[in-house]
Design an enzyme around this catalytic site. Structure first.
Site, PDB file in Angstrom:
ATOM      1  N   GLU A 145       0.864  -1.180   0.000  1.00 16.60           N
ATOM      2  CA  GLU A 145       0.000   0.000   0.000  1.00 16.60           C
ATOM      3  C   GLU A 145       0.903   1.234   0.000  1.00 16.60           C
ATOM      4  OE1 GLU A 145      -3.425  -0.284   2.407  1.00 16.60           O
ATOM      5  OE2 GLU A 145      -3.893   1.860   2.298  1.00 16.60           O
ATOM      6  N   ARG A 146       0.668   2.108  -0.970  1.00 13.71           N
ATOM      7  CA  ARG A 146       1.501   3.309  -1.145  1.00 13.71           C
ATOM      8  C   ARG A 146       2.969   2.959  -1.374  1.00 13.71           C
ATOM      9  NH1 ARG A 146      -2.906   5.791  -2.402  1.00 13.71           N
ATOM     10  NH2 ARG A 146      -4.404   5.903  -0.713  1.00 13.71           N
ATOM     11  N   ASN A 187      -3.264  -1.885   7.724  1.00 12.64           N
ATOM     12  CA  ASN A 187      -4.560  -2.417   7.293  1.00 12.64           C
ATOM     13  C   ASN A 187      -4.390  -3.934   7.189  1.00 12.64           C
ATOM     14  OD1 ASN A 187      -5.777   0.142   7.022  1.00 12.64           O
ATOM     15  ND2 ASN A 187      -4.886   0.370   4.976  1.00 12.64           N
ATOM     16  N   GLU A 270     -10.554   4.452   8.800  1.00 10.05           N
ATOM     17  CA  GLU A 270     -10.681   4.107   7.387  1.00 10.05           C
ATOM     18  C   GLU A 270     -11.225   2.689   7.197  1.00 10.05           C
ATOM     19  OE1 GLU A 270      -6.757   5.101   5.804  1.00 10.05           O
ATOM     20  OE2 GLU A 270      -7.439   7.164   5.514  1.00 10.05           O
ATOM     21  N   ARG A 303      -2.179   3.584  16.965  1.00  9.04           N
ATOM     22  CA  ARG A 303      -2.165   4.762  16.081  1.00  9.04           C
ATOM     23  C   ARG A 303      -3.312   5.733  16.381  1.00  9.04           C
ATOM     24  NH1 ARG A 303      -2.463   3.861  10.469  1.00  9.04           N
ATOM     25  NH2 ARG A 303      -0.792   5.254   9.864  1.00  9.04           N
ATOM     26  N   LYS A 344       0.714  10.873  13.647  1.00  7.84           N
ATOM     27  CA  LYS A 344       1.275  11.416  12.408  1.00  7.84           C
ATOM     28  C   LYS A 344       1.741  12.843  12.634  1.00  7.84           C
ATOM     29  CE  LYS A 344      -1.130   8.544   9.053  1.00  7.84           C
ATOM     30  NZ  LYS A 344      -1.825   8.430   7.751  1.00  7.84           N
ATOM     31  N   ASP A 349      -2.716  14.317   6.865  1.00  9.65           N
ATOM     32  CA  ASP A 349      -2.125  13.071   6.370  1.00  9.65           C
ATOM     33  C   ASP A 349      -0.916  13.322   5.478  1.00  9.65           C
ATOM     34  OD1 ASP A 349      -1.745  10.438   5.862  1.00  9.65           O
ATOM     35  OD2 ASP A 349      -3.377  10.222   4.429  1.00  9.65           O
ATOM     36  N   GLU A 371       5.012   9.762  13.876  1.00  9.22           N
ATOM     37  CA  GLU A 371       4.950   8.960  12.653  1.00  9.22           C
ATOM     38  C   GLU A 371       5.172   9.856  11.439  1.00  9.22           C
ATOM     39  OE1 GLU A 371       1.425   6.504  12.184  1.00  9.22           O
ATOM     40  OE2 GLU A 371       1.873   6.130  10.072  1.00  9.22           O
ATOM     41  N   GLU A 377       4.033   9.174  -0.740  1.00  6.88           N
ATOM     42  CA  GLU A 377       2.632   9.120  -1.163  1.00  6.88           C
ATOM     43  C   GLU A 377       2.154  10.455  -1.733  1.00  6.88           C
ATOM     44  OE1 GLU A 377      -0.095   7.864   1.889  1.00  6.88           O
ATOM     45  OE2 GLU A 377      -1.854   8.250   0.642  1.00  6.88           O
ATOM     46  N   TRP A 544     -13.808  12.641   2.219  1.00  8.29           N
ATOM     47  CA  TRP A 544     -12.603  12.436   3.021  1.00  8.29           C
ATOM     48  C   TRP A 544     -12.240  13.589   3.957  1.00  8.29           C
ATOM     49  CZ3 TRP A 544     -10.744   7.649   3.167  1.00  8.29           C
ATOM     50  CH2 TRP A 544     -11.111   6.776   2.130  1.00  8.29           C
TER      51      TRP A 544
HETATM   52  C1  GCV Z   1      -2.336   2.351   5.351  1.00  7.23           C
HETATM   53  C2  GCV Z   1      -3.610   7.338   4.307  1.00  7.23           C
HETATM   54  C3  GCV Z   1      -3.193   6.440   3.165  1.00  7.23           C
HETATM   55  C4  GCV Z   1      -3.639   5.017   3.412  1.00  7.23           C
HETATM   56  C5  GCV Z   1      -3.039   4.549   4.757  1.00  7.23           C
HETATM   57  C6  GCV Z   1      -3.538   5.495   5.849  1.00  7.23           C
HETATM   58  C7  GCV Z   1      -2.947   5.174   7.212  1.00  7.23           C
HETATM   59  O1  GCV Z   1      -5.000   7.488   4.320  1.00  7.23           O
HETATM   60  O2  GCV Z   1      -3.691   6.942   1.958  1.00  7.23           O
HETATM   61  O3  GCV Z   1      -3.169   4.229   2.351  1.00  7.23           O
HETATM   62  O4  GCV Z   1      -3.387   3.231   5.054  1.00  7.23           O
HETATM   63  O5  GCV Z   1      -3.159   6.813   5.518  1.00  7.23           O
HETATM   64  O6  GCV Z   1      -1.992   5.823   7.593  1.00  7.23           O
HETATM   65  O7  GCV Z   1      -3.442   4.281   7.876  1.00  7.23           O
END
Ligand code: GCV
Length: 681
Positions: A145-146, A187, A270, A303, A344, A349, A371, A377, A544
């Protein structure tokens, strides 16, 4: 095959011949020659062989000339610190633990390779952060992912892979003093849930052992909802059956993987389930797991990326930026001491620029980790060059005023996550990693500077971003090419001119990216889902919570007291500074305030002129960096040259799209001409 990045022992540093004599014998005092000590010995053998054609044998006493590992008590330097010094012809690495010896060994090699070791060397290193971590968002089907550098090297076809490449990766981490890694996506889907079940647990144990041999604790991401699939049929953290299930599960896991670091958890985010599903708090969820893992010494890294991703764009009151603080600040002090909240850097984000999350400084009695994201990304997908360390330095230096204006403690973000701000606390720093199975690990060769830079900064938050970049260049570009005749500079890493060119590209790259993509802290003008390239209103009418709110008069989200009130989540005087448009720094003005196009910034320019100028400048910078790189033809190894050249071609095109689309969009919105009369469509 794959490259060795900064462990490229292809050195052309003939000036360092004097170091060769150290590579004769190794004396190990106080440690057993196994695990990390044996990895350190192996590394010395590899480097000695490749750099100077020497092989190293083990000596049973302090040699006349050679290298020594010496065990000391942990009093002065802690468990992970080390001292490197030279004594009568012997290069000594002194530390309390095996892990510290391997970090120190890699550092010693870096000192040799940058010609920075001598008879006067006496260096003591103590890491700034207790946890220095990389998070992989690798899925078990092999996708990431990413991910922008190929597929996972941990997982292929729903299975775990352990091979020479895994070992090389562990070497990279140890060379930076990274002490923790989470190998699977937060995820946690499909087969990944089984990483803690019999199906994969043996392989997890093997991987954990491998990392341990390099001073790295392995973590897994956990599926919080897992017990729903089993007899409790629930994930309610206060349900006795769920509690008992997790206790038994942790006992089982740790009986098979006793050295596992613990778990990272993404819950209520999410689409991932969490304690909210049962009307419980984030603390209820985290503490339940922390309690279950406590007897085994593990940690729960929880998180804070919790927000409503089903927002109605018509709703002007709800503000995603507020969510982290709204959900977590009232729980301050309620988390168990083996829980660390992973926050984060910004409240949204990983945009090219955001304010710092107000949770830093808002939480006063909770362990916290910062984080970051080196997976690019929102910063160019490792196609565009974007050296993020200057940005990370700014994040770390942010003063939170956690204990008021005149507090003697270090209450910057760096101070909080290191544990310095509050006695008895712990914390650390983590980056979502940028690696994959591409030949060069990071897609763009220059993106490896972010991996290296993050690791070095995690170890020592005081290091300078450009010094780190230069060190990385010296250690990476060590292939001798035809451009260098014998007797001259030998490779790009040692050629001052080439080094200056690469360092300048790296240091210019984040400002350039910010310029052509996201002026004044606005963010989110990216193509939805993929997040590469411009789409000014791509997220505007979506769920979003990521809006720019542009109209004919101005743009930006009003987050002051008359707007969503987000600015009020900060401690004074940041609260007041961000609440008032007049005192909000230019670079964040559109994040905090709905601002007219004609508003005059502190720079003296209007907002609209700033938008035009930065976009043209950003595009020009992309072309300038491209030309600078092309001037290195023949000086850097052909593969790396071709890789970066090809990506610069794409970056220049991307920067042009950003420039023209963003400028045209705003020109068409407001009808105000560019003062310099440049072409806007
Ligand atoms: C792993 C953002 C990203 C998602 C990521 C999420 C997260 O939304 O686009 O791909 O999911 O952050 O940090 O959990």
């Amino acid at each position: 095959m794959w490259t060795q990045c900064w462990l490229n022992y292809n050195d052309c540093m003939k000036n360092s011949l004097s170091y060769a004599d150290y590579f004769s014998v190794l004396y190990v005092d106080g440690f057993k020659l196994n695990k990390a000590i044996s990895s350190a010995y192996e590394e010395l053998q590899l480097a000695g062989e490749k750099l100077w054609g020497r092989s190293i044998s083990i000596s049973s006493s302090m040699p006349q000339r050679g290298i020594a590992f010496v065990k000391t008590s942990s009093d002065k330097r802690g468990e992970e610190g080390y001292r490197i010094y030279e004594k009568s012809g012997v290069a000594i690495v002194e530390a309390a633990t095996e892990a510290a010896i391997i970090y120190g060994t890699f550092r010693l090699l870096a000192l040799f390779r940058t010609d920075a070791f001598g008879i006067d060397t006496d260096i003591t290193e103590i890491p700034s952060n207790p946890i220095r971590m990389l998070d992989h968002w690798d899925n078990m089907d092999g996708s990431i992912e990413r991910g922008y550098s190929g597929n996972s090297f941990f997982f292929v076809d729903n299975n775990v892979v352990i091979n020479e490449r895994t070992k090389d990766y562990a070497r990279f981490l140890a060379s930076l003093g990274i002490n923790s890694v989470a190998i699977n996506n937060v995820n946690v889907k499909d087969a990944a849930t089984d990483l803690v079940n019999d199906r994969f647990i043996d392989k997890v144990a093997k991987l954990t052992d491998l990392f341990e041999c390099y001073g790295v604790k392995m973590y897994l991401c956990l599926n919080y909802a897992m017990p729903i699939e089993y007899e409790p049929a629930s994930a309610d953290p206060l349900d006795e059956k769920v509690i008992a299930w997790w206790k038994a599960k942790m006992t089982d896991i740790y009986s098979k993987v006793p050295n596992l670091g613990g778990f990272v958890v993404k819950a209520d985010s999410e689409g991932r389930p969490g304690p909210f599903t049962y009307g419980r708090t984030q603390a209820d969820g985290a503490n339940m797991l922390a309690d279950a893992i406590r007897p085994h010494g593990g940690k729960i890294i929880w998180r804070c990326f919790v927000y409503n991703c089903q927002q109605d764009w018509r709703d002007l009151k709800t503000d995603r930026a507020r969510a982290g603080y709204d959900y977590f600040s009232s729980l301050d002090g309620q988390f168990a001491d083996n829980v660390i909240l992973q926050i984060k850097n910004g409240p949204m984000d990983f945009q090219p620029r955001e304010p710092i999350s107000p949770l830093f400084g808002g939480l006063r009695a909770t362990n916290q980790m910062l984080e970051l994201q080196i997976a690019q990304e929102y910063t160019g997908h490792q196609i565009d060059v974007c050296y993020l360390i200057p940005w990370f330095k700014q994040i770390l230096a942010f003063e939170t005023y956690m204990n008021g204006v005149d507090a003697p403690e270090d209450t910057t973000v760096a101070g909080i996550i290191s544990g310095r701000a509050r006695a008895g606390s712990t914390g650390g720093i983590v980056a979502v990693t940028n690696t994959g199975n591409d030949e060069n690990w990071t897609g763009n060769d220059l993106a490896a500077a972010n991996l290296y830079g993050f690791g070095r900064l995690a170890w020592n938050t005081e290091l300078d971003a450009e010094d780190i970049a230069r060190e990385w260049i010296q250690l990476t570009f060590t292939d001798k090419t035809d451009a260098y005749a014998e007797g001259e500079a030998y490779c790009a890493g040692t050629d001052k001119v080439a080094q200056d060119v690469i360092a300048d590209i790296l240091m210019s790259s984040w400002p350039a990216y910010e310029n052509y993509s996201a002026p004044l802290g606005i963010g989110w003008m990216v193509k939805p889902q993929g997040h590469y390239g411009p789409s000014v209103e791509g997220y505007e009418y979506d769920r979003w919570g990521t809006y720019i709110r542009a109209d004919w008069e101005g743009l930006g989200v009003e987050r002051g007291p008359k707007g969503t009130g987000f600015a009020l989540q900060y401690n004074s005087p940041n609260k007041e500074m961000y609440s008032d448009i007049e005192t909000t720094p230019d670079e964040l003005i559109l994040f905090f305030h709905k601002t007219p196009y004609k508003y005059v910034l502190k720079s003296g320019k209007t907002v609209i002129q700033h938008i035009y100028d930065t976009h043209f400048e950003g595009y020009d910078e992309a072309k300038r960096m491209q030309a600078a790189w092309l001037s290195l033809e023949g000086k850097v190894e052909a593969r790396a040259f071709a890789n970066v050249s090809e990506r610069f071609e794409m970056q220049a095109a991307n920067a042009r799209e950003w420039c023209d689309i963003v400028n045209s969009y705003f020109y068409r919105r407001c009808g105000i001409n560019d003062e310099k009369g440049r072409t806007i469509y």
